[in-house]
Design a protein around this motif. Structure first.
Motif, PDB file in Angstrom:
ATOM      1  N   GLU A   6       5.771 -15.560  28.272  1.00  0.00           N
ATOM      2  CA  GLU A   6       5.131 -16.479  29.201  1.00  0.00           C
ATOM      3  C   GLU A   6       4.857 -15.791  30.533  1.00  0.00           C
ATOM      4  OE1 GLU A   6       5.988 -20.884  30.970  1.00  0.00           O
ATOM      5  OE2 GLU A   6       7.370 -20.080  29.478  1.00  0.00           O
ATOM      6  N   LYS A   7       5.795 -14.871  30.868  1.00  0.00           N
ATOM      7  CA  LYS A   7       5.722 -14.167  32.130  1.00  0.00           C
ATOM      8  C   LYS A   7       4.410 -13.386  32.244  1.00  0.00           C
ATOM      9  CE  LYS A   7       9.373 -11.813  34.660  1.00  0.00           C
ATOM     10  NZ  LYS A   7      10.481 -10.900  34.474  1.00  0.00           N
ATOM     11  N   LYS A   8       4.002 -12.806  31.107  1.00  0.00           N
ATOM     12  CA  LYS A   8       2.855 -11.903  31.126  1.00  0.00           C
ATOM     13  C   LYS A   8       1.580 -12.613  31.573  1.00  0.00           C
ATOM     14  CE  LYS A   8       3.378  -7.899  28.238  1.00  0.00           C
ATOM     15  NZ  LYS A   8       3.462  -7.409  26.882  1.00  0.00           N
TER      16      LYS A   8
ATOM     17  N   LEU B  17       1.082 -14.696  33.614  1.00  0.00           N
ATOM     18  CA  LEU B  17       0.989 -14.964  35.041  1.00  0.00           C
ATOM     19  C   LEU B  17       0.235 -13.884  35.797  1.00  0.00           C
ATOM     20  CD1 LEU B  17       4.454 -16.472  35.600  1.00  0.00           C
ATOM     21  CD2 LEU B  17       2.338 -17.480  36.425  1.00  0.00           C
ATOM     22  N   HIS B  18       0.245 -12.677  35.243  1.00  0.00           N
ATOM     23  CA  HIS B  18      -0.454 -11.600  35.937  1.00  0.00           C
ATOM     24  C   HIS B  18      -1.845 -11.463  35.366  1.00  0.00           C
ATOM     25  CE1 HIS B  18       3.366 -10.589  37.596  1.00  0.00           C
ATOM     26  NE2 HIS B  18       3.869 -10.606  36.392  1.00  0.00           N
TER      27      HIS B  18
ATOM     28  N   PRO C 127      -0.530  -4.272  35.836  1.00  0.00           N
ATOM     29  CA  PRO C 127      -0.874  -4.050  37.239  1.00  0.00           C
ATOM     30  C   PRO C 127      -0.285  -2.759  37.762  1.00  0.00           C
ATOM     31  CG  PRO C 127      -0.098  -6.279  36.906  1.00  0.00           C
ATOM     32  CD  PRO C 127       0.077  -5.581  35.605  1.00  0.00           C
TER      33      PRO C 127
ATOM     34  N   ASP D 250       3.537  -2.251  38.219  1.00  0.00           N
ATOM     35  CA  ASP D 250       4.349  -2.001  37.030  1.00  0.00           C
ATOM     36  C   ASP D 250       4.307  -0.545  36.629  1.00  0.00           C
ATOM     37  OD1 ASP D 250       5.114  -4.822  35.448  1.00  0.00           O
ATOM     38  OD2 ASP D 250       3.587  -4.929  37.006  1.00  0.00           O
TER      39      ASP D 250
END
Lengths: 506, 479
Positions: free
Chosen positions: B2-4, B6-7, B190, B193
């Motif tokens: 889910e985190k991914k 967001l970017h 990004p 990272d």
């Protein structure tokens, strides 16, 4: 009915009370005897002044090498015989056995009446064994005295009637008397059918050996603080009073009170040393505290890495340096930074710049270098606790923050960092409490003639002056001060922690 | 997952441009640095072999056996005389200050050679300086000792292959390109990272590189190693260094002592910690909290190094193997760990055994011990590593019994002795014949002993890793 038994019960209680007082006296006496076993000053086995005066009764009983260390020549010349010293050891061992028997009795006396009765026999037997042991030691003394006098070598062997014999004889006699009294007091008691002991005492006795070990290695060293009050040189003895033989002072007292404490501050040389060493200590600890957030940053950044495989890889390899000793770190340092090390040969091979600088020899930037080595070794390991902390933070908090529109950095700043703060506070307080003790191994291995002035921290200084130079009293003074300041700081830190977080850290 | 989401995803073409741009920029900077900043310095090594047969007898003997270090030093000192230096400078057509700055001279006792190293901007200059220096030395020798020897073999030689600055450029570009490839692999993310990953990659390499460097140096050709030519990969792999360690005196006893203390010390520590940790969970114990506190306080308070030492002296634990075992038996921190763990074991298990009439030791052996194996394994591993790494107690307590030195102590001694030629020469009289013969290889010997000391840790490390997160977390929970 109650009236009827009231009187006998009162009498019985009185008797029980007497008996328990006697019991306590007996235990105390036995405890004293047990401690004296480790005190060289009252060693009844020091039958010759040639036996090292740091030899305790315990050592006398177990180590033939120690007692005959300085007697090689008399033994070779047969002024004394090994048999005499074996006899001495046997006597000391018997004495020890007696004390152990007494101690067993003291332990058993915590049980019920039946056990107490049995227990009271042990000190009786034990004190006889002690007296017997003393007799054997005395025997060995007279035998040594005889052969040495016959050989006419009194000054070479220096036979000595140890005063410890009196001490232990008196103790043995007291224990004997008290145990006998106890024995007769107990005779009238009604015994139970079985020997039993209350559970609380049973547990305590099972725990006693652990306490004993802790006492010997952690509390007994405090007794060594006495060296701070004497004019002591290695191999000398401590004398509070002048030794007077026939009205003539043979050995002057070397008790000097607080002379060394004053000396530390009054003597310009030591004062300057102390200032220098304290400066080094505080700067290195200060740098450590100033960079104590690094593991947190490490953990947070690592948590931001997507691939968990990569995370594990990094964690695995950054933790390894924590498990190697400082000696090996120094070996690495030599391999990389010495004049024939990696950096220099790299410069030569790749860039064609001939260089053979020994980066380890110079004193430049030594504090930063030490900090970097410490970081290299410790940051991966210190981060583990924070990594685990991050894993423990409730994921719902992140979700809530994101729903409120928080980005990545805001999530870190408002959720992760506050979540790690409690742990960090504990670590920070602990490192502030330990500001004076940064250990000596790291600085010892990196120390050399050029950087000694800037690398010597308090712990290393104590080692250098105390163990290397043999200035026992002054190094003890430094050690005492350090211990007291350290424990004060710890309690302050604990107080602060309690006040702020309502939790103690120790 | 889910985190991914967001970017925002960065388009591939932009990333490619970014990466190529960075690579070109880095390459340009590298080239500029190499071209303008780095002047290559050529190193010339001139060695002189002395035919001792023609030298006076006393000199011969002392130099040959290498006992008289001072004489060798004095001879090497001739290199530094004013006359030598000025003669050489004149002959090479350079300033004498250049010579002082660049030349290092030394003599190797026992090897019949003296050599000096000099670095100059061009190979011709280096060669000329070396030749001139040798000649000047010859003359100085004649002037100073009135001794002319035809058989003095003077020869100056350039290093095997003087490195050209091009190598530097090529290396940097290669490193950059490989870095870029790594960059590209992670760069669908990004920029932050990518940098983050790169940072951890670099830090991890810094952490493990010394291990790797030491290792490749122990298995490479010894001659190349002593010339410092092994930097990144092993050449001429062989393992005879590890075999020849058996010739290094005193190492065997140290290994034996260290292994013995690691096994015995750890076993006893674990048993005592388990037993004590179990007992302090017993609320019924007489004055439990007092004793427990007395035990815990020793973690934070100690009487100081010297009183501790005097205490060990008093107990007769100096120069005694027991000194390695006994003090470590009661380890308060480990006791806390075990206590905390045992408290988490359901009390009902123990209670049922007590109802069945089991005594405390019985309960301990049959229930508590098996159930607390995970924590016991943790403290055992940590204890074993601590014992293996121990150095301070050996240093402090075993001063009169070198055969009881631990491995780390032995390594420390090896590292400090003969750490370079100068140190060996300045240590007065203590240099034995064999030591000097080994001297050129001390580097290899030191590396190999270090590796031997590390290997056991690396072997247990994977096992350890399973436990230490648990260990450190339990420790954070206050006892």
């Amino acid at each position: 009915m109650e009236m009827n038994v009231a009187l006998p019960r009162g009498a019985a209680e009185k008797k029980t009370k007497q008996s328990s007082i006697v019991e306590i006296i007996n235990r105390l006496l036995i405890l004293i005897a047990g401690f004296l076993v480790f005190f060289p000053q009252v060693n009844p086995g020091r039958i010759s002044l040639k036996i090292n005066q740091n030899t305790s009764l315990f050592t006398t009983a177990i180590s033939y090498e120690t007692i005959t260390a300085s007697l090689a020549r008399p033994l070779r010349m047969e002024w004394v015989t090994p048999g005499q010293f074996h006899l001495l050891m046997a006597g000391a061992a018997l004495l020890l056995l007696g004390i152990i028997a007494c101690a067993a009795g003291a332990c058993m006396s915590l049980g019920n009446n039946r056990m107490k009765k049995r227990a009271s026999l042990f000190p009786i037997a034990g004190s006889f064994a002690m007296l017997g042991g003393l007799g054997v030691i005395y025997n060995s003394y007279t035998s040594v005295l005889k052969t040495v006098t016959e050989a006419g070598k009194l000054s070479n062997v220096q036979p000595n009637f140890p005063t410890g014999i009196y001490v232990f004889a008196v103790l043995a006699a007291l224990i004997l008397v008290v145990s006998l009294i106890q024995f007769f007091l107990l005779r009238t008691r009604v015994s139970e059918a079985k020997m039993e002991m209350e559970e609380k005492y049973r547990l305590f006795l099972m725990f006693l050996p652990v306490l004993f070990m802790a006492f010997i290695f952690c509390y007994l060293p405090i007794y060594g603080w006495r060296f701070a009050f004497f004019d002591y040189k290695v191999g000398d003895s401590l004398r509070i009073f002048d030794t007077v033989v026939d009205g003539v002072v043979t050995e002057k007292s070397n008790f000097v009170g607080f002379k060394w404490f004053a000396y530390l501050f009054e003597n310009p040389a030591t004062r300057m040393d102390l200032v220098r060493v304290l400066r080094n200590t505080l700067i290195m600890s200060g740098l450590g505290i100033a960079t104590s957030w690094l593991p947190i940053a490490f953990a947070i950044l690592l948590a931001e890495v997507r691939s968990s495989k990569f995370q594990r890889f990094v964690q695995t390899f950054t933790t390894i340096p924590n498990f190697i000793s400082w000696v090996l770190v120094y070996s690495f340092a030599l391999a990389i930074f010495a004049s024939d090390g990696f950096i220099n040969s790299f410069m030569t091979n790749i860039f064609g710049i001939a260089s053979d600088t020994d980066y380890l020899a110079s004193a430049d930037h030594i504090w930063i270098k030490m900090l970097l080595w410490g970081t290299w070794k410790g940051v991966g390991w210190s981060a583990i606790i924070y990594i685990a902390g991050i894993a423990g933070i409730d994921q719902q908090l992140y979700e809530a923050a994101r729903v409120d529109g928080a980005g990545r950095w805001q999530c870190i700043w408002h959720v992760t960092v506050p979540g790690l703060m409690p742990t960090y506070c504990v670590m920070l307080l602990m490192s502030i409490a330990g500001i004076l003790s940064n250990g000596m191994e790291q600085y010892l291995v990196f120390e050399n003639a050029l950087n000694k002035d800037v690398i010597e921290v308090l712990d290393l200084y104590v080692y250098n002056i105390g163990i290397k130079d043999g200035l026992i009293p002054i190094s003890t003074v430094v050690g005492i001060s350090k211990s007291l300041i350290g424990i004060t700081l710890l309690f302050c830190a604990n107080r602060i922690s309690k006040a702020i977080r309502g939790e103690s850290i120790i | 997952m889910e985190k991914k989401t967001l970017h925002k995803k960065v388009p591939l073409w932009r990333k490619t441009v970014e990466i190529l741009g960075t690579a070109l920029l880095c390459g340009l900077i590298a080239f500029l640095i190499c071209h303008f900043m780095i002047t290559p310095q050529y190193q010339a090594t001139a060695s002189m072999e002395v035919s001792f047969a023609h030298l006076p007898g006393a000199f011969y003997t002392s130099f040959e056996t290498g006992v008289d270090v001072d004489l060798a030093k004095e001879y090497a000192g001739l290199f530094q005389l004013d006359s030598t230096r000025y003669n050489a400078a004149g002959a090479a057509g350079i300033d004498v200050a250049e010579i002082d700055k660049n030349v290092s001279v030394s003599a190797v006792p026992g090897t019949q050679t003296m050599y000096f190293k000099a670095s100059f901007p061009t190979p011709e200059q280096a060669q000329a300086a070396a030749n001139a220096y040798m000649k000047a030395f010859d003359e100085t020798l004649k002037d100073n000792t009135g001794y002319d020897d035809e058989n003095l073999l003077l020869e100056a030689q350039l290093p095997t292959a003087p490195a050209s600055p091009k190598t530097g450029i090529v290396t940097i570009v290669t490193v950059l390109i490989s870095g870029m490839i790594a960059f590209a692999i992670f760069s669908r993310q990004p920029l932050f990272d990518s940098i983050n990953v790169l940072f951890f990659l670099v830090f991890t390499i810094i952490c493990i590189f010394p291990f790797y460097y030491l290792f490749i140096n122990t298995i490479s050709d010894n001659d190349l190693v002593s010339r410092g030519l092994i930097n990144f990969y092993p050449v001429g792999i062989h393992f005879s260094n590890y075999v020849s360690l058996q010739n290094v005196s005193d190492l065997g006893s140290s290994i034996l002592v260290t292994v013995a203390r690691t096994i015995l010390g750890t076993a006893l520590m674990v048993i005592v910690s388990a037993w004590a940790g179990y007992l302090v969970t017993k609320q019924k114990m007489w004055k439990r909290s007092f004793w427990y506190r007395a035990l815990v306080i020793t973690m934070y308070f100690n009487a100081g190094l010297v009183p501790w030492y005097m205490n060990m002296l008093m107990l007769g634990l100096t120069d005694n193997f027991l000194a390695y075992i006994l003090p470590g038996m009661v380890a308060p921190y480990n006791i806390i760990l075990v206590k905390t763990y045992i408290e988490s074991i359901p009390a009902s298990l123990e209670e049922s055994a007590v109802i069945d009439g089991a005594s405390t030791p019985k309960v301990f052996i049959s229930i508590i011990w098996p159930l607390s194996i995970p924590i016991l394994a943790t403290i055992a591993i940590f204890g074993a590593v601590g014992n293996w790494n121990s150095f301070q107690d050996s240093l402090l307590l075993m001063s009169n019994k070198p055969q009881l030195y631990t491995l780390q102590h032995r390594l420390y001694i090896y590292l400090n002795t003969y750490s370079n030629l100068g140190a060996a020469m300045s240590s007065s009289g203590g240099v034995s014949n064999t030591a000097i013969q080994n001297m050129l290889n001390t580097k290899v010997v030191k590396y190999t002993i270090s590796m031997v000391t590390i290997i056991p840790i690396l072997v247990v490390y994977p096992i350890m890793q399973r436990y230490f997160v648990k260990g450190i977390m339990l420790g954070a929970v206050k006892g």
